[in-house]
Design a protein around this motif. Structure first.
Motif, short mmCIF file in Angstrom:
data_model
loop_
_atom_site.label_atom_id
_atom_site.label_comp_id
_atom_site.label_asym_id
_atom_site.label_seq_id
_atom_site.Cartn_x
_atom_site.Cartn_y
_atom_site.Cartn_z
N ALA A 165 -34.00 -65.13 -30.94
CA ALA A 165 -32.43 -64.76 -31.04
C ALA A 165 -32.93 -64.36 -29.32
CB ALA A 165 -31.57 -64.40 -31.50
N GLY A 167 -31.78 -61.28 -27.10
CA GLY A 167 -31.50 -59.68 -27.07
C GLY A 167 -31.23 -59.06 -26.06
N CYS A 173 -35.04 -61.50 -30.14
CA CYS A 173 -35.09 -60.21 -31.76
C CYS A 173 -36.26 -61.43 -32.54
CB CYS A 173 -34.29 -60.01 -32.01
SG CYS A 173 -32.87 -58.58 -31.15
N ASP A 190 -38.68 -56.54 -31.93
CA ASP A 190 -38.01 -56.71 -30.66
C ASP A 190 -38.60 -56.37 -29.04
OD1 ASP A 190 -35.58 -56.52 -32.75
OD2 ASP A 190 -35.33 -54.55 -32.03
N GLN A 214 -28.58 -65.78 -34.88
CA GLN A 214 -27.82 -66.41 -33.91
C GLN A 214 -27.44 -65.39 -33.35
OE1 GLN A 214 -27.20 -69.10 -31.86
NE2 GLN A 214 -26.15 -71.34 -33.43
N THR A 215 -26.86 -65.77 -31.62
CA THR A 215 -26.47 -63.62 -31.24
C THR A 215 -25.22 -64.56 -30.58
OG1 THR A 215 -28.43 -63.13 -30.78
CG2 THR A 215 -26.63 -62.62 -29.39
N ASP A 216 -24.06 -63.27 -31.37
CA ASP A 216 -22.19 -63.76 -30.39
C ASP A 216 -22.11 -63.11 -28.71
OD1 ASP A 216 -22.10 -60.79 -31.11
OD2 ASP A 216 -21.31 -61.42 -32.92
N GLY A 219 -23.47 -59.41 -28.41
CA GLY A 219 -24.59 -59.42 -28.79
C GLY A 219 -25.18 -58.24 -30.29
N GLN A 220 -23.97 -58.93 -30.99
CA GLN A 220 -25.20 -58.78 -32.64
C GLN A 220 -25.66 -59.89 -32.54
OE1 GLN A 220 -20.70 -58.03 -34.33
NE2 GLN A 220 -21.29 -56.02 -34.63
N VAL A 221 -26.59 -59.61 -33.68
CA VAL A 221 -27.36 -60.94 -34.27
C VAL A 221 -27.28 -60.88 -35.91
CG1 VAL A 221 -29.65 -61.69 -34.40
CG2 VAL A 221 -29.37 -60.37 -32.29
N HIS A 222 -26.29 -62.23 -35.11
CA HIS A 222 -26.07 -62.61 -36.72
C HIS A 222 -27.56 -63.20 -37.67
CE1 HIS A 222 -21.74 -62.35 -36.12
NE2 HIS A 222 -21.85 -62.10 -35.68
#
Length: 603
Positions: A165, A167, A173, A190, A214-216, A219-222
């Motif tokens: 995903a 980063g 990431c 990373d 998934q990255t929103d 920048g948060q990685v779900h």
């Protein structure tokens, strides 16, 4: 050469051509579009595996894709770049990156001039271990340095699944899972924009497996993953948010239970994000004695508010209409102007059917956009194409068929450019162990290129049609069942009355009975053939039966009656047998030349 010899040579040549034609069938490099928004699908290569490809579209509108192909008798990664106009610009092997049996590649953009590529392959000098590797590619698909095994933590674990995903700062990431005895472990690492590993590998979940990230927009990685029990029949799906700054997962939530069972194969899970909700989708395909059935399930929750306990998923029901009624997005209550489709069909009241292999569009969008493989049907046949499905407010709302591909299309991936145009890539099963890679887009320039008819298209369609006509005549013996009863009747009449001429009422009665027996045999011996009328799928359901199964066969028989009338008018002593043969030959030939090419054309 006299005329008789010339005719004999021509007949022998025609027969040889008919016998040779079945080996000359052509295969088009394009499939027709399934909706006005999509281009025709272009065949761009062949895969050695029914394996998920990967694709991203850069800011210039170029599509970069990687899949598992063959080179020199070995499985390798294949890179292809397609221009903004839908033309293949570059394609080459990445054999130097793999050490045997590459699997499940992933691409992530790293700024304007580089790509992250991660994949599973054997570890160098070790035929019994598999690792999750990473390398940087330039925008021509050329490796920038040697591949690095992200999963090499010194324990020699066998890596079974991996995902990648976006980063921070154009980094990536990476997450993967491994097997150690009966246990599973979920790791992460990373990578920065140059390909250097900045953190990891780290053990994130002691018993986690099959991650998907998934990255929103922030920048948060779900992250979603499976928690495997000892029985490995039912699997709990967990959800959390990964923080690249600390390398830690937030609070994990058990959101739902996947009931796999011993006779099912699981595809997914896939995690999708909208601006307000998260979705998780997965497919279950039956194996063994239950093979041939498949279901897709989904669960949704508000962002920031994951379920506090395990919730039951819903099953995705898709319509089976081959030509759905497309309407404007506003009519469906969907967001307009942000994604490259202008019309969709309402899912409405759908019923359980074959639906599997869900994939989702990366990133965060107003509505969730997913691809699934599902069965669609016509009056005469069915296929399993890639279908785009749009979710809103937690529910599937609308869909459109991406391509009218015959057979089974699967392992689809979806990407989007900065203008909102969509790009789809998938594997089409063209035969046993024969997997073709196809590409399509909603981008106007791609549609203009791929939808334009070329001399190759005309040549292929013409050759296919001529071949189908030749093969149609090869079905002539099969159609003899239509004349069987009539010929028996005429033979009996000949034995009883001698020559049956049409100069009295008895002859006309014999002919009428022969025609009635012919029509009865035609209508009841092979009624399924009547569904292969070329235009039947565009007719309203209310008139399909009358037009397809009544009027059209009568029209073809009418052509036979016209020829029979010509025979009666020009013959000095017309007989019932000759009149019937004139009718039957025309009726059979016209029927075969119309029905069989449509049957061979796949619907």
């Amino acid at each position: 050469m006299n005329n008789k010899k010339l005719i004999r040579v021509l007949l022998l040549g025609a027969l040889a051509l008919l016998l040779f034609l079945p080996g000359c069938a052509t295969s088009s490099s394009k499939f027709d579009s399934g909706s006005p928004d999509w281009s025709r699908a272009l065949k761009i290569g062949v895969s050695t595996l029914n394996n998920q490809p990967t694709m991203i579209v850069d800011d210039a509108g170029r599509a970069h894709m990687v899949w598992v192909a063959a080179a020199g008798g070995e499985q390798v990664l294949q890179y292809t770049r397609i221009s903004p106009a839908g033309v293949v610009e570059l394609t080459h092997s990445l054999a130097e990156l793999t050490f045997g049996y590459p699997d499940t590649p992933h691409l992530v953009e790293a700024g304007a001039d580089r790509l992250h590529l991660a994949w599973l392959t054997r570890i160098a000098d070790n035929d019994h271990a598999q690792g999750f590797y990473h390398v940087m590619l330039d925008m021509d698909g050329q490796p920038q340095g040697a591949p690095r095994c992200l999963s090499d933590d010194g324990t020699g674990l066998v890596i079974t699944d991996g995902t990648l995903a976006p980063g921070p700062n154009n980094g990536a990431c990476a997450f993967w899972s491994s097997e150690l005895g009966a246990d599973a472990r979920l790791y992460g690492a990373d990578v920065d924009a140059t390909g250097a590993v900045t953190a990891g590998p780290r053990l994130l979940v002691p018993s986690g497996a099959v991650p998907f990230a998934q990255t929103d927009d922030q920048g948060q990685v779900h992250l979603i993953w499976q928690q495997l029990p000892s029985a490995q029949a039912d699997r709990t799906l967990y959800y959390s948010i990964y923080d690249p700054a600390t390398g830690k997962l937030g609070t994990a939530s058990a959101v739902t239970l996947v009931k796999v069972g011993s006779q099912n194969a699981l595809s997914g899970p896939a995690l999708g994000l909208t601006h307000t909700r998260a979705y998780v989708l997965w497919g279950l395909e039956a194996r063994g004695k239950f093979a041939g059935s498949a279901q897709t399930y989904y669960l949704s929750w508000e962002l920031g508010r994951p379920p506090q306990h395990i919730e039951a998923p819903a099953q995705l029901y898709m319509p089976t209409d081959y030509r759905p009624q497309y309407v404007s997005l506003g009519t469906l209550g969907l967001t307009e102007g942000t994604v490259g489709y202008t019309s969709l069909a309402a899912i409405g009241e759908a019923f359980p059917g074959y639906t599997t292999q869900p994939s989702v569009l990366a990133g965060q969008h107003p509505d969730l956009i997913a691809l699934v493989t599902t069965i669609v049907s016509t009056q005469r046949t069915s296929s399993q194409p890639v279908v785009l499905t749009v979710f809103a407010a937690g529910e599937p709302r609308a869909y459109q068929i991406v391509t009218r591909s015959p057979g089974l299309s699967t392992r689809s991936v979806l990407s989007m450019d900065r203008d909102g145009n969509l790009y789809a890539l998938w594997i089409h099963q063209a035969g046993p162990y024969n997997f073709e890679v196809y590409y399509a887009s909603t981008a106007p320039r791609v549609r203009e290129t791929l939808n334009a008819w070329t001399t190759e298209d005309v040549s292929l369609r013409s050759t296919d049609y001529v071949w189908n006509l030749g093969v149609a005549l090869g079905f002539f013996p099969l159609a003899m069942v239509w004349v069987f009863a009539s010929v028996i009747w005429l033979g009996l009449a000949y034995l009883i009355y001698g020559d049956v001429e049409l100069n009295d009422r008895r002859g006309w009665i014999v002919l009428a009975v022969a025609l009635a027996l012919h029509l009865f045999s035609k209508y009841f011996s092979m009624p399924g053939m009547f569904t292969f009328v070329p235009f039947i799928d565009v007719l309203p359901d209310a008139v399909v039966f009358i037009v397809g199964r009544v009027l059209t066969p009568l029209l073809f028989s009418g052509a036979g009656l016209l020829v029979m009338l010509v025979y009666l008018k020009r013959s000095e002593n017309p007989g019932a047998f000759g009149a019937y043969i004139a009718f039957a030959l025309v009726d059979i030939v016209v029927s075969l030349l119309i029905y069989i090419p449509t049957l061979l054309g796949g619907g």
